[in-house]
Design a protein around this motif. Sequence first.
Motif, short mmCIF file in Angstrom:
data_model
loop_
_atom_site.label_atom_id
_atom_site.label_comp_id
_atom_site.label_asym_id
_atom_site.label_seq_id
_atom_site.Cartn_x
_atom_site.Cartn_y
_atom_site.Cartn_z
N PRO A 29 29.23 -57.73 58.28
CA PRO A 29 28.20 -58.30 57.40
C PRO A 29 28.59 -59.65 56.82
CG PRO A 29 28.56 -55.98 56.88
CD PRO A 29 29.65 -56.39 57.80
N LEU A 30 29.88 -59.80 56.49
CA LEU A 30 30.32 -61.04 55.87
C LEU A 30 30.31 -62.20 56.86
CD1 LEU A 30 33.24 -59.67 53.69
CD2 LEU A 30 30.84 -60.00 53.09
N PHE A 31 30.70 -61.93 58.10
CA PHE A 31 30.69 -63.02 59.08
C PHE A 31 29.29 -63.31 59.58
CE2 PHE A 31 35.22 -62.31 59.07
CZ PHE A 31 35.68 -63.62 59.12
N ALA A 32 28.41 -62.30 59.51
CA ALA A 32 27.00 -62.59 59.76
C ALA A 32 26.48 -63.54 58.69
CB ALA A 32 26.20 -61.29 59.77
N PHE A 33 26.86 -63.30 57.45
CA PHE A 33 26.45 -64.15 56.33
C PHE A 33 26.98 -65.57 56.48
CE2 PHE A 33 27.25 -65.07 51.62
CZ PHE A 33 25.97 -65.57 51.43
N ILE A 34 28.27 -65.68 56.77
CA ILE A 34 28.87 -67.01 56.91
C ILE A 34 28.28 -67.75 58.09
CG2 ILE A 34 31.04 -68.20 57.42
CD1 ILE A 34 32.45 -66.01 55.78
N SER A 35 27.98 -67.03 59.18
CA SER A 35 27.37 -67.66 60.35
C SER A 35 26.00 -68.24 60.01
CB SER A 35 27.23 -66.63 61.49
OG SER A 35 28.49 -66.14 61.87
N VAL A 36 25.21 -67.48 59.25
CA VAL A 36 23.88 -67.96 58.84
C VAL A 36 24.02 -69.19 57.97
CG1 VAL A 36 21.88 -67.39 57.42
CG2 VAL A 36 22.74 -65.73 59.04
N ILE A 37 24.92 -69.14 57.00
CA ILE A 37 25.14 -70.28 56.11
C ILE A 37 25.51 -71.51 56.93
CG2 ILE A 37 26.71 -71.22 54.37
CD1 ILE A 37 24.91 -69.37 53.01
N PHE A 38 26.41 -71.34 57.90
CA PHE A 38 26.94 -72.47 58.65
C PHE A 38 25.87 -73.16 59.48
CE2 PHE A 38 28.93 -74.27 62.47
CZ PHE A 38 29.81 -75.15 61.88
N PHE A 39 25.19 -72.38 60.35
CA PHE A 39 24.28 -73.08 61.26
C PHE A 39 22.94 -73.41 60.61
CE2 PHE A 39 22.37 -68.97 62.37
CZ PHE A 39 21.06 -69.30 62.64
N THR A 40 22.52 -72.64 59.58
CA THR A 40 21.27 -72.99 58.89
C THR A 40 21.45 -74.25 58.04
OG1 THR A 40 20.71 -70.62 58.80
CG2 THR A 40 19.44 -72.10 57.41
N SER A 41 22.61 -74.39 57.42
CA SER A 41 22.90 -75.62 56.67
C SER A 41 22.89 -76.83 57.60
CB SER A 41 24.26 -75.51 55.98
OG SER A 41 24.25 -74.51 54.99
N LYS A 42 23.40 -76.62 58.82
CA LYS A 42 23.39 -77.71 59.80
C LYS A 42 21.96 -78.08 60.19
CE LYS A 42 25.79 -79.11 64.02
NZ LYS A 42 26.71 -78.67 65.10
N LEU A 43 21.11 -77.05 60.38
CA LEU A 43 19.71 -77.31 60.69
C LEU A 43 19.04 -78.06 59.54
CD1 LEU A 43 18.55 -73.91 62.26
CD2 LEU A 43 19.12 -76.02 63.47
N ALA A 44 19.33 -77.63 58.32
CA ALA A 44 18.72 -78.27 57.14
C ALA A 44 19.17 -79.71 57.00
CB ALA A 44 19.06 -77.48 55.89
N ASN A 45 20.46 -79.98 57.19
CA ASN A 45 20.98 -81.34 57.06
C ASN A 45 20.43 -82.27 58.14
OD1 ASN A 45 22.52 -80.84 54.80
ND2 ASN A 45 24.31 -80.22 55.97
N ASN A 46 20.07 -81.70 59.30
CA ASN A 46 19.46 -82.51 60.37
C ASN A 46 17.95 -82.58 60.24
OD1 ASN A 46 21.98 -82.94 61.54
ND2 ASN A 46 21.80 -81.16 62.89
N SER A 47 17.44 -82.07 59.10
CA SER A 47 16.00 -82.07 58.79
C SER A 47 15.18 -81.22 59.75
CB SER A 47 15.45 -83.52 58.78
OG SER A 47 16.12 -84.30 57.80
#
Length: 358
Positions: free
Chosen positions: A68-86
């Motif tokens: 569960p924790l690495f699922a959480f960190i994975s979501v944070i990582f690639f969703t933040s990247k999507l957000a930063n790329n607009s």
Amino acid sequence: MLKHLDWYIIKKYLGTFALSIVLIITISVIFDFTEKIDNFLENNAPAKAIVFDYYMNFIPFFANMFTPLFAFISVIFFTSKLANNSEIIAMLAGGMSFRRLMVPYLISAGIITICSFLLMSFVIPPANKIRLAFEDQYVSKFKSEVARNVQLEIEPGVIAYFERYEEGRAMGRHFSLEKFEGKQLVSRLTAQEIVMDSLYHWKVKNYLIRNFDGLYEYIQKGSELDTVIYMDPADFFITAQEAAQMSTPKLRQYIAKQKARGLGNTQAFLDEYYKRYSTPLAAIILTLIGVSLSSRKVRGGMGINIGIGLALSALYILFTTFSSQLAIAGSVNPLLAAWTPNLLFLAVGLYLYAKAPK
């Protein structure tokens, strides 16, 4: 129907998750081997046993523990990247609702949840049995051959008690067997020693039998008596570590059996049983938090989101560990202890979801 964008998010989520698990498992194996190499050499552990009996069973156990924790960190990582790329902004501007955006995330989290539940219920328990047997033999012995102050109900109204039982000699000391009719004691057998001849066949030595009939008492004593008592010594040596070695159906049956027989060491087993349902679902709850938290483009980039994600991960581990210890100690109901962290973080997730950009 799932669209190309959905498959893109699913592949990103599961791909990042798989990569995170592989990296952490590799690091964990290296650190664990470094820590235990002295034990392996000192106890002459065979290389084949180290690889196949220990580490091949260590990997699924450790990977699932932090799923569960690495699922959480994975979501944070690639969703933040999507957000930063607009990219998140483009999705929402194109008419996709935030609720619709959550669909591929929840599908991915559902896949992880199902896999985690199946692993915890049917794959990891037999693997744990092999791994713990290896640790007991080559790392640190934790299995005891002596049980003390054992009390159990072997039949309705029949209570057995040992002050001490030695597995190696199949012998118990200061044994008593009491029979009740309702709440009234009708018979009591005491013996200095009791020895198992074969399963359910016992020899009691230096025994005293007291039968009660109203105001009258009948006493019988002798040096040795062969008798049938439906006790299995294997039940005397079951510890909390045995819980992780049972499949979920077997664990459920064991808990029901122990409760019916009056044994009190079920807290750890109940905690393990309820965690097998609550832990996999944590992947869905933490995914909700991760997407809601990291879908907004923030000043400072993804570093802030990752930092918040790690802090929440540490807080989740703290809550889970603390509640589990309280349940094992008997201070908190195991069902409440297993689900409280999930309920608290679900409340956090719903709040963040309400505040997420729409």
